[in-house]
Design a protein around this motif. Structure first.
Motif, PDB file in Angstrom:
ATOM      1  N   PRO A   8      -2.407  -1.403  -5.596  1.00 36.64           N
ATOM      2  CA  PRO A   8      -3.920  -2.419  -5.210  1.00 36.64           C
ATOM      3  C   PRO A   8      -4.100  -2.816  -4.115  1.00 36.64           C
ATOM      4  O   PRO A   8      -4.019  -3.427  -4.224  1.00 36.64           O
ATOM      5  CB  PRO A   8      -3.487  -2.214  -6.647  1.00 36.64           C
ATOM      6  N   TYR A   9      -6.050  -1.928  -3.983  1.00 34.10           N
ATOM      7  CA  TYR A   9      -6.659  -3.175  -2.884  1.00 34.10           C
ATOM      8  C   TYR A   9      -6.805  -4.581  -3.857  1.00 34.10           C
ATOM      9  O   TYR A   9      -6.842  -4.446  -4.536  1.00 34.10           O
ATOM     10  CB  TYR A   9      -7.488  -2.486  -2.471  1.00 34.10           C
ATOM     11  N   ASP A  10      -6.259  -5.691  -2.632  1.00 34.87           N
ATOM     12  CA  ASP A  10      -6.627  -7.042  -3.557  1.00 34.87           C
ATOM     13  C   ASP A  10      -7.844  -7.620  -2.517  1.00 34.87           C
ATOM     14  O   ASP A  10      -6.780  -8.092  -1.405  1.00 34.87           O
ATOM     15  CB  ASP A  10      -5.549  -7.317  -3.884  1.00 34.87           C
ATOM     16  N   LYS A  11      -9.214  -8.371  -2.481  1.00 30.54           N
ATOM     17  CA  LYS A  11      -9.567  -8.586  -1.552  1.00 30.54           C
ATOM     18  C   LYS A  11      -9.163 -10.426  -1.361  1.00 30.54           C
ATOM     19  O   LYS A  11      -9.682 -10.371   0.137  1.00 30.54           O
ATOM     20  CB  LYS A  11     -11.409  -8.412  -1.726  1.00 30.54           C
ATOM     21  N   LYS A  29      -3.988  -5.147   1.611  1.00 28.32           N
ATOM     22  CA  LYS A  29      -4.398  -3.537   1.804  1.00 28.32           C
ATOM     23  C   LYS A  29      -4.014  -2.727   0.452  1.00 28.32           C
ATOM     24  O   LYS A  29      -2.586  -3.292   0.302  1.00 28.32           O
ATOM     25  CB  LYS A  29      -4.582  -3.260   2.917  1.00 28.32           C
ATOM     26  N   GLU A  30      -4.877  -1.805   0.168  1.00 25.66           N
ATOM     27  CA  GLU A  30      -3.996  -0.589  -0.856  1.00 25.66           C
ATOM     28  C   GLU A  30      -2.796   0.088  -0.379  1.00 25.66           C
ATOM     29  O   GLU A  30      -3.256   0.790   1.973  1.00 25.66           O
ATOM     30  CB  GLU A  30      -5.617   0.722  -1.317  1.00 25.66           C
ATOM     31  N   TYR A  31      -2.074   0.303  -0.560  1.00 30.29           N
ATOM     32  CA  TYR A  31      -0.834   1.700  -0.324  1.00 30.29           C
ATOM     33  C   TYR A  31      -0.484   2.430  -1.182  1.00 30.29           C
ATOM     34  O   TYR A  31      -0.503   2.054  -2.311  1.00 30.29           O
ATOM     35  CB  TYR A  31       0.312   0.772   0.048  1.00 30.29           C
ATOM     36  N   LEU A  32      -0.372   3.481  -0.504  1.00 30.15           N
ATOM     37  CA  LEU A  32       0.226   4.377  -1.730  1.00 30.15           C
ATOM     38  C   LEU A  32       1.188   5.686  -0.810  1.00 30.15           C
ATOM     39  O   LEU A  32       1.331   5.938   0.273  1.00 30.15           O
ATOM     40  CB  LEU A  32      -0.943   5.239  -1.925  1.00 30.15           C
ATOM     41  N   LYS A  83       0.730  -6.467  -8.629  1.00 31.85           N
ATOM     42  CA  LYS A  83       1.365  -6.222  -6.786  1.00 31.85           C
ATOM     43  C   LYS A  83       1.771  -5.287  -6.982  1.00 31.85           C
ATOM     44  O   LYS A  83       1.048  -5.411  -6.068  1.00 31.85           O
ATOM     45  CB  LYS A  83       2.274  -7.305  -7.545  1.00 31.85           C
ATOM     46  N   GLU A  84       2.431  -4.065  -7.508  1.00 26.33           N
ATOM     47  CA  GLU A  84       2.742  -3.312  -7.155  1.00 26.33           C
ATOM     48  C   GLU A  84       3.073  -2.111  -8.495  1.00 26.33           C
ATOM     49  O   GLU A  84       3.153  -3.082  -9.355  1.00 26.33           O
ATOM     50  CB  GLU A  84       3.722  -3.509  -6.335  1.00 26.33           C
TER      51      GLU A  84
END
Length: 239
Positions: A93-96, A101-104, A199-200
């Motif tokens: 998930p995105y975490d400002k 950065k968001e990753y999939l 985190k993931e």
């Protein structure tokens, strides 16, 4: 005004039913024994393709090099694989606040064999409203039916996601819409289940009913329903 009301009501119901045909088709089919998907390709997307408006059906095997048929034959195995064996998914998930950065990433749990690819059936292909429609079917073996049933447990929640992709990108646009649907389905489910952003997340997803593919604002709109099996959730050790 009173005399026109029934006609207006009838017209509104007709439009509603027409717009939701794909959704009704997808949700009412029993996918346990036979996979069935309604797919289509737009006329405008293939300006070099000669359409015969008087032809009721198109032999896809004889026209496999035509661009609309080529797209259907890329899209069909993609969804059949997702409904037969599913996808492995890694999502960050995105975490400002943490600068994350968001990753999939998603990939097949098991690839289709050549025999399975050859077993995909393309039926009732026809032109309508500037589109080439086709019903895709795949008969599950007894093993594959039991595999589908194994996903139907209380441990595997059913989740739904909607995603969008560029219409002009063709099959790549459908893949992008599916990736977004996967991300949104996982994210929205876990938002309702856990307080702190993980985190993931590592999951496995099986498409549990026929995908609903439409067009909205010049983009593909794909709605997918999944059974989800969560393999691992990694949390941040400290902020």
């Amino acid at each position: 005004m009173e005399k026109r009301l029934p006609l207006i009501l009838f017209f509104s119901i007709f439009v509603f039913l027409s717009v939701n045909f794909n959704s009704l088709f997808a949700q009412n089919l029993n996918q346990e024994q036979k996979i069935q998907i309604l797919l289509w390709a737009e006329k405008e997307a293939f300006p070099g393709f000669v359409w015969n408006e008087e032809e009721k059906n198109l032999d896809l095997e004889k026209n496999e090099n035509a661009l609309p048929v080529n797209r259907l034959k890329k899209t069909a195995p993609f969804f059949v694989q997702g409904m037969l064996y599913g996808w492995k998914v890694e999502y960050t998930p995105y975490d400002k606040a943490r600068g994350v950065k968001e990753y999939l990433n998603f990939e097949p749990i098991q690839e289709l064999t050549q025999s399975e690819l050859n077993s995909i059936q393309y039926k009732n292909s026809a032109f309508k409203d500037d589109r080439l429609y086709c019903r895709v079917e795949f008969d599950r073996s007894e093993f594959q039916q039991n595999l589908y049933k194994s996903w139907q447990t209380v441990k595997n929640p059913r989740i739904r996601g909607v995603g969008y992709g560029k219409l002009q990108d063709g099959f790549a646009g459908i893949e992008q819409a599916c990736a977004e649907a996967i991300k949104n389905a996982i994210r929205e489910y876990w938002r309702s289940q856990i307080k702190n952003k993980p985190k993931e997340i590592e999951s496995r997803l099986l498409i549990c009913c026929a995908p609903v593919i439409g067009v909205e604002a010049g983009r593909y709109r794909v709605m997918l329903d999944f059974f989800m099996e969560t393999d691992k959730i990694l949390n941040y050790e400290m902020f």
